[in-house]
Write a protein that holds these residues in place. Structure first.
Motif, PDB file in Angstrom:
ATOM      1  N   ILE A  63      -9.276   1.276 -32.356  1.00 19.69           N
ATOM      2  CA  ILE A  63      -9.391   1.591 -33.346  1.00 19.69           C
ATOM      3  C   ILE A  63      -9.677   0.440 -33.788  1.00 19.69           C
ATOM      4  O   ILE A  63      -7.639   0.033 -34.152  1.00 19.69           O
ATOM      5  N   ILE A  64     -10.052  -0.146 -34.931  1.00 15.63           N
ATOM      6  CA  ILE A  64      -9.448  -0.888 -36.080  1.00 15.63           C
ATOM      7  C   ILE A  64      -9.605  -0.818 -37.197  1.00 15.63           C
ATOM      8  O   ILE A  64     -10.245  -0.063 -37.781  1.00 15.63           O
ATOM      9  N   SER A  65      -8.086  -0.454 -38.256  1.00 19.23           N
ATOM     10  CA  SER A  65      -8.470  -0.653 -39.552  1.00 19.23           C
ATOM     11  C   SER A  65      -8.402  -1.495 -40.300  1.00 19.23           C
ATOM     12  O   SER A  65      -7.847  -2.987 -39.458  1.00 19.23           O
ATOM     13  N   ASP A  66      -8.758  -1.572 -41.667  1.00 19.04           N
ATOM     14  CA  ASP A  66      -8.339  -3.095 -42.370  1.00 19.04           C
ATOM     15  C   ASP A  66      -7.131  -3.220 -42.962  1.00 19.04           C
ATOM     16  O   ASP A  66      -6.262  -2.956 -42.514  1.00 19.04           O
ATOM     17  N   ALA A  67      -7.017  -4.333 -42.762  1.00 22.27           N
ATOM     18  CA  ALA A  67      -6.007  -5.330 -43.144  1.00 22.27           C
ATOM     19  C   ALA A  67      -5.161  -5.751 -44.765  1.00 22.27           C
ATOM     20  O   ALA A  67      -6.224  -6.269 -45.129  1.00 22.27           O
ATOM     21  N   LEU A  68      -4.326  -5.202 -44.765  1.00 22.16           N
ATOM     22  CA  LEU A  68      -3.874  -5.238 -45.842  1.00 22.16           C
ATOM     23  C   LEU A  68      -2.595  -5.881 -45.913  1.00 22.16           C
ATOM     24  O   LEU A  68      -1.358  -6.030 -44.842  1.00 22.16           O
ATOM     25  N   PRO A  69      -2.016  -6.246 -46.908  1.00 25.37           N
ATOM     26  CA  PRO A  69      -1.316  -7.087 -47.064  1.00 25.37           C
ATOM     27  C   PRO A  69       0.200  -6.854 -46.739  1.00 25.37           C
ATOM     28  O   PRO A  69       0.650  -5.074 -47.414  1.00 25.37           O
ATOM     29  N   THR A  74       7.263  -4.758 -46.608  1.00 24.24           N
ATOM     30  CA  THR A  74       6.693  -3.732 -47.187  1.00 24.24           C
ATOM     31  C   THR A  74       5.461  -3.514 -46.891  1.00 24.24           C
ATOM     32  O   THR A  74       4.941  -5.036 -47.042  1.00 24.24           O
ATOM     33  N   TYR A  75       4.507  -3.034 -47.262  1.00 25.76           N
ATOM     34  CA  TYR A  75       2.989  -2.779 -46.693  1.00 25.76           C
ATOM     35  C   TYR A  75       2.404  -2.372 -48.392  1.00 25.76           C
ATOM     36  O   TYR A  75       2.885  -0.931 -48.859  1.00 25.76           O
TER      37      TYR A  75
END
Length: 88
Positions: A63-69, A74-75
């Motif tokens: 399962i792949i989610s969007d990648a965020l900075p 710290t996400y």
């Protein structure tokens, strides 16, 4: 279900826009990541590699989610800025 977070870091510039450099964004969408994985699987294992990725995804084993900075530990999760009623 176990989850893992993979921090993607790149040695060179990465363009993830839709058409040209001006369209670049700061995040990668899940479909873009899956497409890139399929491309690499094709190069490494041929069509069998793509078929395995599709099988794992269809069985919910991948399962792949969007990648965020992120910066270090710290996400940065997007803050909702607009509420829209669903259309029924």
């Amino acid at each position: 279900m176990d989850y893992s977070i993979f921090k993607l870091t790149f040695k060179t510039a990465l363009h993830a826009g839709s058409k040209n450099l001006a369209d670049s964004g700061y995040k990668l969408y899940a479909d873009t990541i899956f497409s890139a994985l399929c491309h690499e699987a094709l190069k490494i294992r041929g069509e069998d590699g793509i078929e395995e990725l599709v099988r794992l995804a269809s069985e919910d084993r991948l399962i792949i989610s969007d990648a965020l900075p992120f910066i270090k530990d710290t996400y940065f999760i997007p803050k909702p800025i607009l509420y829209k009623d669903s259309i029924v």
